[in-house]
Design an enzyme around this catalytic site. Structure first.
Site, PDB file in Angstrom:
ATOM      1  N   HIS A  92      -5.945 -10.997   4.461  1.00  0.00           N
ATOM      2  CA  HIS A  92      -5.901 -10.800   3.008  1.00  0.00           C
ATOM      3  C   HIS A  92      -4.814 -11.648   2.334  1.00  0.00           C
ATOM      4  O   HIS A  92      -5.068 -12.356   1.360  1.00  0.00           O
ATOM      5  CB  HIS A  92      -5.663  -9.328   2.671  1.00  0.00           C
ATOM      6  CG  HIS A  92      -6.625  -8.391   3.345  1.00  0.00           C
ATOM      7  ND1 HIS A  92      -7.941  -8.697   3.535  1.00  0.00           N
ATOM      8  CD2 HIS A  92      -6.454  -7.146   3.877  1.00  0.00           C
ATOM      9  CE1 HIS A  92      -8.548  -7.686   4.145  1.00  0.00           C
ATOM     10  NE2 HIS A  92      -7.663  -6.737   4.370  1.00  0.00           N
TER      11      HIS A  92
ATOM     12  N   GLU B  74       0.848  -1.197   0.000  1.00  0.00           N
ATOM     13  CA  GLU B  74       0.000   0.000   0.000  1.00  0.00           C
ATOM     14  C   GLU B  74       0.878   1.241   0.000  1.00  0.00           C
ATOM     15  O   GLU B  74       1.916   1.262   0.653  1.00  0.00           O
ATOM     16  CB  GLU B  74      -0.861   0.034   1.251  1.00  0.00           C
ATOM     17  CG  GLU B  74      -1.887  -1.049   1.322  1.00  0.00           C
ATOM     18  CD  GLU B  74      -2.669  -0.963   2.615  1.00  0.00           C
ATOM     19  OE1 GLU B  74      -3.629  -0.203   2.665  1.00  0.00           O
ATOM     20  OE2 GLU B  74      -2.258  -1.627   3.584  1.00  0.00           O
TER      21      GLU B  74
END
Ligand code: BG6
Length: 530
Positions: free
Chosen positions: A268, A244
């Site tokens: 995730h 990210e």
């Protein structure tokens, strides 16, 4: 599950395949109760996704949203707030007044004290009143968009007032994190199953709602040519990157208790690992698929505590530059301790101990403040068994690879060797690309739209079962234990805007491997913009 992917889909669903956005048909009557209806998740994800379903005619005629929260909102102030969220986050651009009016009329608010039974009695009265008004028995979805501390509280009250009893119509949706370690996850699962039955519980991991994540199964199991090479004989190693650009923003208080391993890897990244490594399901059904995924988690080689240092690396970002902008260090973020030892980056080397994957390393990394947002799975193939070409043909030899780009450059790239034009035998890796955007020309639905629709139609394929959550925690407990009992000592150890600490590269280099990220057209464009 997702557009057009439902098992034994009714004819009406599959006949929609040629429509521009292949959206599923509307379910029967639904009342969608959002605990935390005035909060961030409802504003940013849930209501924009429900609106997306509304616009795509995937909500029933008899549909209502009841926002339940502590704040002193009225129906009108809540609608106003939610419209702002829809405008920003539904991905549909400007809100059409006529559509909004029809949608907003379905939204109402109930001010609540989550710890008082009176709240739940009042809710039960409202729900029963709608039964009478609609002359129907709508599905009740109770979505817990509240702080985790309330997830152990609300289900008990719902059960106490009889709202959990009707198994066919009452469903509860729980967001991650499901616990903060194996013990707390077990406790939470016990609390949930004391009030609701497991088939009524939908644990959300929004990654499973992403089109490209669902496509992993389509790619692997609908095409016969990949499965024969999907094993230790042909695959040397697999890398999974969940990167990210973002830092912690205003979520410091939560993140200080979580860290990257809990926030991104346990859920995730593990889901991606399961989808890549799982055995082919026998049929396309929720439990069959979840069984195959849980088998992967059960096959993960246990980290011996004494080897955690060699198999896992952690990092924390320092000041740096991301997309051309200077950004603060993690320790300078709001609600973060000035000497925080919390990791914002984690990298692990894992093994799936089964017949298919024995001794094939799966390297997983996740981090905040990386150079760009990027979620990718790369399958690195072995060398051809016989070296036919002279070393000079490819001095900088690279393995053939298959890159699954989950986001943002959604697609698949097969990198293979090709002869460069010219008189000499020179080889180069070239790309064969599939791009979602170019092929389908329509944006994918927001992951939450897919997931919420699945809750309403009682399809649990894309949701985490309790055993899966617990198995993912169990696999990571040795790392969590070792990390919590040893101070890293070198934090911060990577500059914001880089791919994490150098030790995470060494983790692979020691094995002669490396992290690879795609350099597709869109990735190059975003690099250029910086
Ligand atoms: C959430 C994490 O689950 O996923 C966040 O708590 C993270 O920290 C987010 O930012 C990332 O989701 P996405 O869909 O933007 O990759």
């Amino acid at each position: 599950m997702g557009a057009g992917m439902k098992a034994r889909a009714p004819a009406t669903a599959s006949s929609k395949i040629d429509t521009p956005v292949n959206m599923p048909t509307a379910p029967g009557p639904v009342i969608f109760v959002i605990f935390g209806g005035g909060g961030d998740l409802a504003w940013r994800k849930l209501v924009p996704s429900l609106y997306y379903l509304h616009v795509n005619r995937s909500l029933p005629e008899q549909f209502a949203i009841i926002g339940v929260d502590r704040a002193p909102f009225s129906d009108v102030t809540l609608r106003k707030r939610l419209m702002d969220g829809v405008r920003q986050f539904s991905g549909l651009g400007a809100v059409k007044p006529k559509e909004w009016k029809a949608f907003a009329g379905r939204i109402s608010y109930q001010r609540a004290d989550f710890g008082s039974i009176a709240t739940y009695r009042m809710l039960a009265r409202r729900l029963k009143a709608l039964d009478r008004a609609w002359n129907a028995k709508p599905t009740w979805v109770f979505h817990l968009a509240t702080p985790p501390s309330l997830v152990g509280v609300i289900p008990k009250f719902l059960a106490a007032v009889g709202l959990a009893r009707e198994r066919q119509r009452a469903r509860i949706v729980v967001e991650k994190p499901i616990g903060s370690d194996l013990e707390s996850a077990r406790r939470l699962n016990t609390t949930l199953t004391e009030s609701f039955h497991e088939p009524q519980i939908f644990r959300i991991d929004h990654y499973l709602g992403k089109e490209t994540v669902q496509n992993i199964m389509a790619f692997r199991f609908a095409n016969p040519m990949f499965e024969p090479v999907w094993n230790r004989r042909y695959v040397e190693y697999v890398t999974i990157t969940v990167a990210e650009e973002l830092g912690i923003g205003h979520r410091g208080a939560y993140y200080e208790k979580a860290g990257e391993l809990r926030d991104m890897v346990q859920n995730h990244a593990m889901q991606l690992l399961c989808l890549v490594a799982m055995e082919p399901p026998v049929f396309f059904g929720a439990d069959e698929i979840r069984n195959k995924k849980v088998d992967v988690l059960h096959s993960l080689r246990t980290f011996p505590p004494e080897d955690v240092g060699a198999l896992a690396e952690r990092g924390q970002y320092d000041r740096g530059t991301v997309q051309g902008k200077g950004v603060p260090a993690y320790r300078e973020e709001q609600d973060v301790a000035a000497d925080s030892q919390v990791e914002t980056f984690a990298a692990l080397k894992m093994f799936v101990d089964n017949w298919r994957w024995q001794d094939v390393p799966f390297y997983v990394r996740a981090g905040k403040r990386m150079p760009r947002q990027l979620t990718e799975i790369v399958v690195h193939f072995r060398r051809a068994p016989h070296r036919l070409f002279p070393a000079a043909a490819m001095p900088d030899w690279q393995p053939a690879r298959l890159i699954m780009c989950i986001q943002p450059d959604e697609g698949i790239v097969l990198q293979f060797h090709a002869k460069q034009p010219g008189g000499l035998m020179r080889l180069r890796l070239v790309d064969m690309q599939f791009s979602y955007r170019k092929t389908f020309k329509v944006p994918s639905p927001p992951p939450y739209a897919t997931l919420l629709h699945d809750v309403m139609t009682n399809d649990a394929t894309l949701f985490m079962r309790s055993d899966q959550v617990e198995a993912a925690w169990a696999a990571l407990m040795p790392v969590l234990g070792t990390w919590s009992s040893t101070v890293p000592g070198n934090f911060p150890n990577y500059a914001a805007g880089t791919w994490g600490p150098s030790a995470a590269d060494t983790l692979l280099m020691n094995d002669g491997h490396k992290w690879v990220v795609s350099t597709g057209a869109e990735a190059r464009r975003s690099e250029k913009r910086r």
